[in-house]
Write a protein that holds these residues in place. Structure first.
Motif, PDB file in Angstrom:
ATOM      1  N   ASP A  99       0.815  -1.225   0.000  1.00 13.78           N
ATOM      2  CA  ASP A  99       0.000   0.000   0.000  1.00 13.78           C
ATOM      3  C   ASP A  99       0.851   1.278   0.000  1.00 13.78           C
ATOM      4  O   ASP A  99       0.370   2.352   0.323  1.00 13.78           O
ATOM      5  CB  ASP A  99      -1.019   0.004   1.143  1.00 13.78           C
ATOM      6  CG  ASP A  99      -0.422  -0.221   2.519  1.00 13.78           C
ATOM      7  OD1 ASP A  99       0.781  -0.486   2.635  1.00 13.78           O
ATOM      8  OD2 ASP A  99      -1.185  -0.137   3.504  1.00 13.78           O
ATOM      9  N   HIS A 100       2.090   1.161  -0.414  1.00 12.68           N
ATOM     10  CA  HIS A 100       2.920   2.351  -0.624  1.00 12.68           C
ATOM     11  C   HIS A 100       2.283   3.150  -1.767  1.00 12.68           C
ATOM     12  O   HIS A 100       1.781   2.571  -2.740  1.00 12.68           O
ATOM     13  CB  HIS A 100       4.343   1.934  -0.992  1.00 12.68           C
ATOM     14  CG  HIS A 100       5.331   3.047  -0.976  1.00 12.68           C
ATOM     15  ND1 HIS A 100       5.385   4.008  -1.961  1.00 12.68           N
ATOM     16  CD2 HIS A 100       6.315   3.349  -0.095  1.00 12.68           C
ATOM     17  CE1 HIS A 100       6.358   4.862  -1.688  1.00 12.68           C
ATOM     18  NE2 HIS A 100       6.943   4.481  -0.559  1.00 12.68           N
ATOM     19  N   TYR A 101       2.291   4.469  -1.679  1.00 15.65           N
ATOM     20  CA  TYR A 101       1.628   5.291  -2.697  1.00 15.65           C
ATOM     21  C   TYR A 101       2.226   5.099  -4.085  1.00 15.65           C
ATOM     22  O   TYR A 101       1.560   5.334  -5.090  1.00 15.65           O
ATOM     23  CB  TYR A 101       1.596   6.768  -2.287  1.00 15.65           C
ATOM     24  CG  TYR A 101       2.928   7.472  -2.306  1.00 15.65           C
ATOM     25  CD1 TYR A 101       3.336   8.202  -3.417  1.00 15.65           C
ATOM     26  CD2 TYR A 101       3.779   7.432  -1.203  1.00 15.65           C
ATOM     27  CE1 TYR A 101       4.547   8.860  -3.435  1.00 15.65           C
ATOM     28  CE2 TYR A 101       4.994   8.088  -1.217  1.00 15.65           C
ATOM     29  CZ  TYR A 101       5.374   8.798  -2.327  1.00 15.65           C
ATOM     30  OH  TYR A 101       6.578   9.448  -2.344  1.00 15.65           O
ATOM     31  N   TRP A 102       3.475   4.648  -4.176  1.00 10.67           N
ATOM     32  CA  TRP A 102       4.061   4.411  -5.491  1.00 10.67           C
ATOM     33  C   TRP A 102       3.346   3.294  -6.241  1.00 10.67           C
ATOM     34  O   TRP A 102       3.340   3.289  -7.473  1.00 10.67           O
ATOM     35  CB  TRP A 102       5.531   4.043  -5.372  1.00 10.67           C
ATOM     36  CG  TRP A 102       6.451   5.185  -5.078  1.00 10.67           C
ATOM     37  CD1 TRP A 102       6.156   6.525  -5.071  1.00 10.67           C
ATOM     38  CD2 TRP A 102       7.830   5.078  -4.755  1.00 10.67           C
ATOM     39  NE1 TRP A 102       7.265   7.255  -4.767  1.00 10.67           N
ATOM     40  CE2 TRP A 102       8.312   6.390  -4.560  1.00 10.67           C
ATOM     41  CE3 TRP A 102       8.705   4.015  -4.608  1.00 10.67           C
ATOM     42  CZ2 TRP A 102       9.640   6.660  -4.227  1.00 10.67           C
ATOM     43  CZ3 TRP A 102      10.022   4.277  -4.278  1.00 10.67           C
ATOM     44  CH2 TRP A 102      10.476   5.581  -4.089  1.00 10.67           C
ATOM     45  N   ASP A 105       0.618   5.339  -7.852  1.00 12.02           N
ATOM     46  CA  ASP A 105       1.075   6.508  -8.610  1.00 12.02           C
ATOM     47  C   ASP A 105       2.215   6.217  -9.583  1.00 12.02           C
ATOM     48  O   ASP A 105       2.376   6.933 -10.573  1.00 12.02           O
ATOM     49  CB  ASP A 105       1.530   7.614  -7.654  1.00 12.02           C
ATOM     50  CG  ASP A 105       0.393   8.174  -6.815  1.00 12.02           C
ATOM     51  OD1 ASP A 105      -0.781   7.860  -7.108  1.00 12.02           O
ATOM     52  OD2 ASP A 105       0.676   8.913  -5.854  1.00 12.02           O
ATOM     53  N   HIS A 106       3.022   5.202  -9.278  1.00 10.61           N
ATOM     54  CA  HIS A 106       4.193   4.885 -10.102  1.00 10.61           C
ATOM     55  C   HIS A 106       4.376   3.373 -10.256  1.00 10.61           C
ATOM     56  O   HIS A 106       5.414   2.834  -9.844  1.00 10.61           O
ATOM     57  CB  HIS A 106       5.464   5.502  -9.507  1.00 10.61           C
ATOM     58  CG  HIS A 106       5.471   6.985  -9.519  1.00 10.61           C
ATOM     59  ND1 HIS A 106       5.674   7.711 -10.676  1.00 10.61           N
ATOM     60  CD2 HIS A 106       5.274   7.876  -8.523  1.00 10.61           C
ATOM     61  CE1 HIS A 106       5.608   8.999 -10.375  1.00 10.61           C
ATOM     62  NE2 HIS A 106       5.368   9.125  -9.091  1.00 10.61           N
ATOM     63  N   PRO A 107       3.418   2.684 -10.871  1.00 12.17           N
ATOM     64  CA  PRO A 107       3.580   1.230 -11.021  1.00 12.17           C
ATOM     65  C   PRO A 107       4.834   0.857 -11.804  1.00 12.17           C
ATOM     66  O   PRO A 107       5.375  -0.241 -11.632  1.00 12.17           O
ATOM     67  CB  PRO A 107       2.305   0.794 -11.739  1.00 12.17           C
ATOM     68  CG  PRO A 107       1.746   2.029 -12.364  1.00 12.17           C
ATOM     69  CD  PRO A 107       2.187   3.168 -11.493  1.00 12.17           C
ATOM     70  N   GLU A 108       5.334   1.793 -12.622  1.00 14.23           N
ATOM     71  CA  GLU A 108       6.551   1.542 -13.399  1.00 14.23           C
ATOM     72  C   GLU A 108       7.788   1.439 -12.508  1.00 14.23           C
ATOM     73  O   GLU A 108       8.855   1.021 -12.951  1.00 14.23           O
ATOM     74  CB  GLU A 108       6.746   2.637 -14.456  1.00 14.23           C
ATOM     75  CG  GLU A 108       7.135   3.994 -13.926  1.00 14.23           C
ATOM     76  CD  GLU A 108       5.990   4.872 -13.395  1.00 14.23           C
ATOM     77  OE1 GLU A 108       6.254   6.040 -13.072  1.00 14.23           O
ATOM     78  OE2 GLU A 108       4.833   4.392 -13.290  1.00 14.23           O
TER      79      GLU A 108
END
Length: 188
Positions: A99-102, A105-108
């Motif tokens: 559940d880190h925001y990445w 927001d940043h699946p890459e």
């Protein structure tokens, strides 16, 4: 002499302020360097056990509220250094929690499953997702985060968890950048 600090379990309160009261005792024991286990918030998604793992960080720029505040951390670092300690933070650069925001927001930034497109867990570590160091933006983000803790809180270096899971060329670049901020920065 390096002493590993588990803030949650060191005192009944499990806080930075409660730990700070033990600095003189540790110094008298001959401790020269305090290595703090991860101080970031712990994931809630796919959490292992009731409390979760320190190594499943949900945000690299925040303090676990169980331990106190950023100001409490800064005060502890300053007080420890005034007593002659070096202060190391545990760094977990190989993965984040689910559940880190990445993740959103940043699946890459992650190693992705080729069939589902979802971030993969390394090994049997089901509470974390593996970061993808083939992505230059991730590398820059990790270096920026590590610089933040050195410049913002004055720590003396890092103990790196799963360092072998991150490419050597990243470390060469990262350490050089960090030592521009703080010559002699320690890396364990």
């Amino acid at each position: 002499n390096v002493y590993e600090v588990n803030v949650r379990q060191y005192t009944p309160e499990g806080t930075f302020q409660a730990f700070e009261k033990n600095l003189d005792r540790l110094r008298a024991m001959g401790v020269e360097c305090l290595w703090f286990m991860p101080i970031h918030p712990i994931s809630k998604v796919d959490r292992k056990g009731q409390l979760g793992s320190y190594y499943a960080a949900s945000h690299f720029y925040q303090i676990n509220p169980e331990f106190g505040t950023l100001d409490d951390w800064k005060a502890l670092v300053k007080k420890a250094q005034s007593k002659g300690f070096k202060v190391l933070m545990d760094c977990v650069p190989n993965h984040t929690c689910a559940d880190h925001y990445w993740v959103k927001d940043h699946p890459e930034f992650y190693v992705l499953d080729s069939s589902t497109g979802k971030p993969l867990s390394p090994f049997d570590w089901s509470d974390v997702r593996e970061l993808n160091y083939d992505n230059p933006a991730l590398r820059d983000s990790m270096i920026d985060m590590l610089k933040y803790w050195v410049s913002e809180t004055g720590i003396d270096g890092y103990r790196v968890d799963v360092a072998w899971g991150v490419p050597d060329d990243f470390w060469r670049t990262c350490i050089a950048e960090l030592r521009k901020l703080k010559p002699g920065l320690m890396m364990l």
